[in-house]
Design a protein around this motif. Sequence first.
Motif, PDB file in Angstrom:
ATOM      1  N   ILE A 218       0.990  -1.124   0.068  1.00 59.70           N
ATOM      2  CA  ILE A 218       0.116  -0.052   0.089  1.00 59.70           C
ATOM      3  C   ILE A 218       1.097   1.249   0.031  1.00 59.70           C
ATOM      4  O   ILE A 218       1.958   1.136   0.758  1.00 59.70           O
ATOM      5  CB  ILE A 218      -0.680   0.095   1.209  1.00 59.70           C
ATOM      6  N   TYR A 219       0.547   2.156  -0.576  1.00 61.75           N
ATOM      7  CA  TYR A 219       1.250   3.599  -0.795  1.00 61.75           C
ATOM      8  C   TYR A 219       0.499   4.418   0.183  1.00 61.75           C
ATOM      9  O   TYR A 219      -0.768   4.522   0.138  1.00 61.75           O
ATOM     10  CB  TYR A 219       1.500   3.960  -2.004  1.00 61.75           C
ATOM     11  N   SER A 220       1.225   5.335   1.346  1.00 65.30           N
ATOM     12  CA  SER A 220       0.314   6.246   1.852  1.00 65.30           C
ATOM     13  C   SER A 220       1.303   7.583   2.056  1.00 65.30           C
ATOM     14  O   SER A 220       2.414   7.391   1.956  1.00 65.30           O
ATOM     15  CB  SER A 220       0.020   5.699   3.344  1.00 65.30           C
ATOM     16  N   SER A 221       0.657   8.562   2.387  1.00 65.33           N
ATOM     17  CA  SER A 221       1.341   9.784   2.544  1.00 65.33           C
ATOM     18  C   SER A 221       0.281  10.894   3.287  1.00 65.33           C
ATOM     19  O   SER A 221      -0.886  11.029   3.143  1.00 65.33           O
ATOM     20  CB  SER A 221       1.774  10.245   1.206  1.00 65.33           C
ATOM     21  N   PHE A 222       0.977  11.794   3.991  1.00 66.66           N
ATOM     22  CA  PHE A 222       0.154  12.983   4.502  1.00 66.66           C
ATOM     23  C   PHE A 222      -0.057  13.990   3.258  1.00 66.66           C
ATOM     24  O   PHE A 222      -0.756  14.901   3.533  1.00 66.66           O
ATOM     25  CB  PHE A 222       1.210  13.933   5.411  1.00 66.66           C
ATOM     26  N   SER A 223       0.655  13.766   2.292  1.00 64.32           N
ATOM     27  CA  SER A 223       0.621  14.630   0.989  1.00 64.32           C
ATOM     28  C   SER A 223      -0.220  14.172  -0.054  1.00 64.32           C
ATOM     29  O   SER A 223       0.125  13.039  -0.676  1.00 64.32           O
ATOM     30  CB  SER A 223       2.253  14.696   0.415  1.00 64.32           C
ATOM     31  N   PHE A 224      -1.374  15.029  -0.247  1.00 67.22           N
ATOM     32  CA  PHE A 224      -2.304  14.727  -1.492  1.00 67.22           C
ATOM     33  C   PHE A 224      -1.586  14.697  -2.737  1.00 67.22           C
ATOM     34  O   PHE A 224      -1.776  13.757  -3.603  1.00 67.22           O
ATOM     35  CB  PHE A 224      -3.532  15.603  -1.168  1.00 67.22           C
ATOM     36  N   SER A 225      -0.632  15.596  -2.828  1.00 64.07           N
ATOM     37  CA  SER A 225      -0.327  15.939  -4.285  1.00 64.07           C
ATOM     38  C   SER A 225       0.687  14.680  -4.492  1.00 64.07           C
ATOM     39  O   SER A 225       0.834  14.168  -5.651  1.00 64.07           O
ATOM     40  CB  SER A 225       0.479  17.167  -4.346  1.00 64.07           C
ATOM     41  N   SER A 226       1.384  14.237  -3.587  1.00 63.63           N
ATOM     42  CA  SER A 226       2.266  13.061  -3.747  1.00 63.63           C
ATOM     43  C   SER A 226       1.523  11.819  -4.169  1.00 63.63           C
ATOM     44  O   SER A 226       1.841  11.092  -5.080  1.00 63.63           O
ATOM     45  CB  SER A 226       3.094  12.631  -2.582  1.00 63.63           C
ATOM     46  N   LEU A 227       0.330  11.524  -3.549  1.00 63.92           N
ATOM     47  CA  LEU A 227      -0.422  10.426  -3.699  1.00 63.92           C
ATOM     48  C   LEU A 227      -0.874  10.488  -5.113  1.00 63.92           C
ATOM     49  O   LEU A 227      -0.992   9.632  -5.666  1.00 63.92           O
ATOM     50  CB  LEU A 227      -1.698  10.544  -2.678  1.00 63.92           C
TER      51      LEU A 227
ATOM     52  N   TYR B  74      -3.939   3.098  -2.287  1.00 68.10           N
ATOM     53  CA  TYR B  74      -3.604   4.258  -1.794  1.00 68.10           C
ATOM     54  C   TYR B  74      -4.554   4.679  -0.638  1.00 68.10           C
ATOM     55  O   TYR B  74      -5.638   4.494  -0.494  1.00 68.10           O
ATOM     56  CB  TYR B  74      -3.672   5.567  -2.796  1.00 68.10           C
ATOM     57  N   ALA B  75      -3.504   5.396   0.497  1.00 65.41           N
ATOM     58  CA  ALA B  75      -4.068   5.558   1.501  1.00 65.41           C
ATOM     59  C   ALA B  75      -3.691   7.140   1.889  1.00 65.41           C
ATOM     60  O   ALA B  75      -2.563   7.476   1.848  1.00 65.41           O
ATOM     61  CB  ALA B  75      -3.976   4.681   2.936  1.00 65.41           C
ATOM     62  N   TYR B  76      -4.627   8.102   2.481  1.00 63.86           N
ATOM     63  CA  TYR B  76      -4.243   9.527   2.917  1.00 63.86           C
ATOM     64  C   TYR B  76      -4.261   9.380   4.605  1.00 63.86           C
ATOM     65  O   TYR B  76      -5.008   8.902   5.086  1.00 63.86           O
ATOM     66  CB  TYR B  76      -5.499  10.037   2.482  1.00 63.86           C
ATOM     67  N   ILE B  77      -3.056   9.804   5.037  1.00 65.92           N
ATOM     68  CA  ILE B  77      -2.891   9.992   6.375  1.00 65.92           C
ATOM     69  C   ILE B  77      -3.284  11.364   7.053  1.00 65.92           C
ATOM     70  O   ILE B  77      -3.101  12.417   6.374  1.00 65.92           O
ATOM     71  CB  ILE B  77      -1.300   9.741   6.802  1.00 65.92           C
TER      72      ILE B  77
ATOM     73  N   ILE C 262      -7.969   5.437   4.557  1.00 66.39           N
ATOM     74  CA  ILE C 262      -7.733   6.709   5.325  1.00 66.39           C
ATOM     75  C   ILE C 262      -7.161   6.229   6.501  1.00 66.39           C
ATOM     76  O   ILE C 262      -7.340   5.280   7.256  1.00 66.39           O
ATOM     77  CB  ILE C 262      -8.929   7.359   5.735  1.00 66.39           C
ATOM     78  N   HIS C 263      -5.979   6.909   7.003  1.00 64.29           N
ATOM     79  CA  HIS C 263      -5.155   6.672   8.092  1.00 64.29           C
ATOM     80  C   HIS C 263      -5.101   7.615   9.113  1.00 64.29           C
ATOM     81  O   HIS C 263      -4.302   8.613   9.123  1.00 64.29           O
ATOM     82  CB  HIS C 263      -3.816   6.362   7.899  1.00 64.29           C
TER      83      HIS C 263
ATOM     84  N   PHE D 231     -10.431   2.152   6.886  1.00 62.04           N
ATOM     85  CA  PHE D 231      -9.517   2.874   7.902  1.00 62.04           C
ATOM     86  C   PHE D 231      -8.349   2.285   8.811  1.00 62.04           C
ATOM     87  O   PHE D 231      -8.706   0.917   9.145  1.00 62.04           O
ATOM     88  CB  PHE D 231     -10.497   3.401   9.168  1.00 62.04           C
ATOM     89  N   ARG D 232      -7.361   2.634   8.492  1.00 54.41           N
ATOM     90  CA  ARG D 232      -6.286   2.280   9.528  1.00 54.41           C
ATOM     91  C   ARG D 232      -5.815   3.240  10.453  1.00 54.41           C
ATOM     92  O   ARG D 232      -5.223   4.304   9.914  1.00 54.41           O
ATOM     93  CB  ARG D 232      -5.276   1.696   8.670  1.00 54.41           C
ATOM     94  N   VAL D 233      -5.876   2.934  11.765  1.00 54.21           N
ATOM     95  CA  VAL D 233      -5.603   3.630  12.773  1.00 54.21           C
ATOM     96  C   VAL D 233      -4.286   3.604  13.483  1.00 54.21           C
ATOM     97  O   VAL D 233      -3.561   2.598  13.646  1.00 54.21           O
ATOM     98  CB  VAL D 233      -6.499   3.655  13.865  1.00 54.21           C
ATOM     99  N   TRP D 234      -3.629   4.747  13.644  1.00 55.82           N
ATOM    100  CA  TRP D 234      -2.435   4.922  14.394  1.00 55.82           C
ATOM    101  C   TRP D 234      -2.255   5.533  15.751  1.00 55.82           C
ATOM    102  O   TRP D 234      -3.158   6.274  16.036  1.00 55.82           O
ATOM    103  CB  TRP D 234      -1.250   5.523  13.288  1.00 55.82           C
TER     104      TRP D 234
END
Length: 450
Positions: free
Chosen positions: A348-357, A369-372, A392-393, A413-416
């Motif tokens: 899975i790819y994830s990031s805080f950066s929407f543009s990077s996703l 893809y997942a948005y943190i 969504i993380h 949802f994956r929770v941290w």
Amino acid sequence: MMNTDYFVEMVEKDIENLLSMPLWEDVDFVKRFFKQKQGNDVSFYKRVILQSKEQREHWGKVAMFVYRFGRFIKYHCDSEFWMKVYTDMNQQILEGKLGVLLPIQAQIGFGTTITHPHGVVIHPKAKIGKKCKIRQFTTIGTSKSSAPFDAIPEIGDNVFIGSNANIFGNITIGSNSVIGGGAVVTKSFPENSKLVGNPAKNLNKINVKSKIFAHRGAKSFAPENTLSAFKKAVESGADGIELDVHLSQDGFIVVMHDENVDRTTNGKGEIKELSLAEIKKLDAGSWFDEKFKDEKVPTLEEVLETLHELKFTGELNVELKTDKNNYEGIEEKVSGLLRSVKWTFTYIYSSFSFSSLEKMHSVEPSAEYAYIMENDTEKMLQAEKTPFISGIHPNVSWFLKNAEIIEKSTKKFRVWRTEDDQTLFKLFKENPEGIFTNDPKKAIELKKRM
């Protein structure tokens, strides 16, 4: 045989010194110590402290134990010797000499009402009589699975147990008992008794499907984002592994959480300003424990090959650390590496950066893809309306406060940031897609007991 008597005696001496402090007779000090709110109608000192000398001694002793050894052992418990120190102190002092607030084999008689501002802990061998009332953050039994803890508490008929209770083990609960809102009940809950309030649930009737992800590897047992941590994660049986990636000055994909090497190595500097050769000279393990001396900062390729060799078959969450630094071309490099081999695991790819996703999706549209997010509901809504984002993380605090929003969502949802047992139990009730934790072994054991 390791001798830990010296450390046990030292803790006992500290306990004696603490309890002899004249401050215990100071009402304001006691209020501050227990974080009691001001303005109560009844004197906290008389109601709680003088009411029970045992309560005062219990909390004082536990506080000193945690103060002197808690944080130290937390970071050294992978050492056999310190683990033995911890076990001996726990058994000889906290269990053997102190017991718990309501000690071993306690008999709580007919009609008794028990309250405490910090909750009530009841030993697994306790028997709770009929028509008792036990209020506020009760823990009954134990989440541990090793002897001598596998005892069976007995809870009588018509018992009321207050909100946010944790009830562990193969417990006998009498008929017509009521368990308060927010409770977690793991076993043997009779149909004619009640779970009341929201979100009280009987986990014995819930199939906990949440996948356990090792956050930065099993970072409670090895230095984070190193090959040792990833190996420990595989050994723990984690369903997934999470790691973070950056680009070095010369374009190599480096696995590290921070943008610089300062915190987790013996070096200094921004990753983007250091060559891979310079980064490879650094010690990434001694800060955690001397036995990891000379542990190296791995590249993503090294981690992938290691997981492949270990036949890891779970999910790998690759977080692109592009929210602070715009690493030119990182999306293409990471995607090219992941697609170069048919690995034993999925990713899975994830990031805080929407543009990077967005960039990554244009390079590899078939990936997941997942948005943190921390506590930003706007981010969640943005992810919700973006078709290529499937996950969504969120931070655990946001997740637990927004059940209505989450229930309507179609995303995974994956929770941290989920370490303590109580938080894990709350998450198990909600069954998110995944839970990121520094200690996957503990989370897996707790999940099995559900």
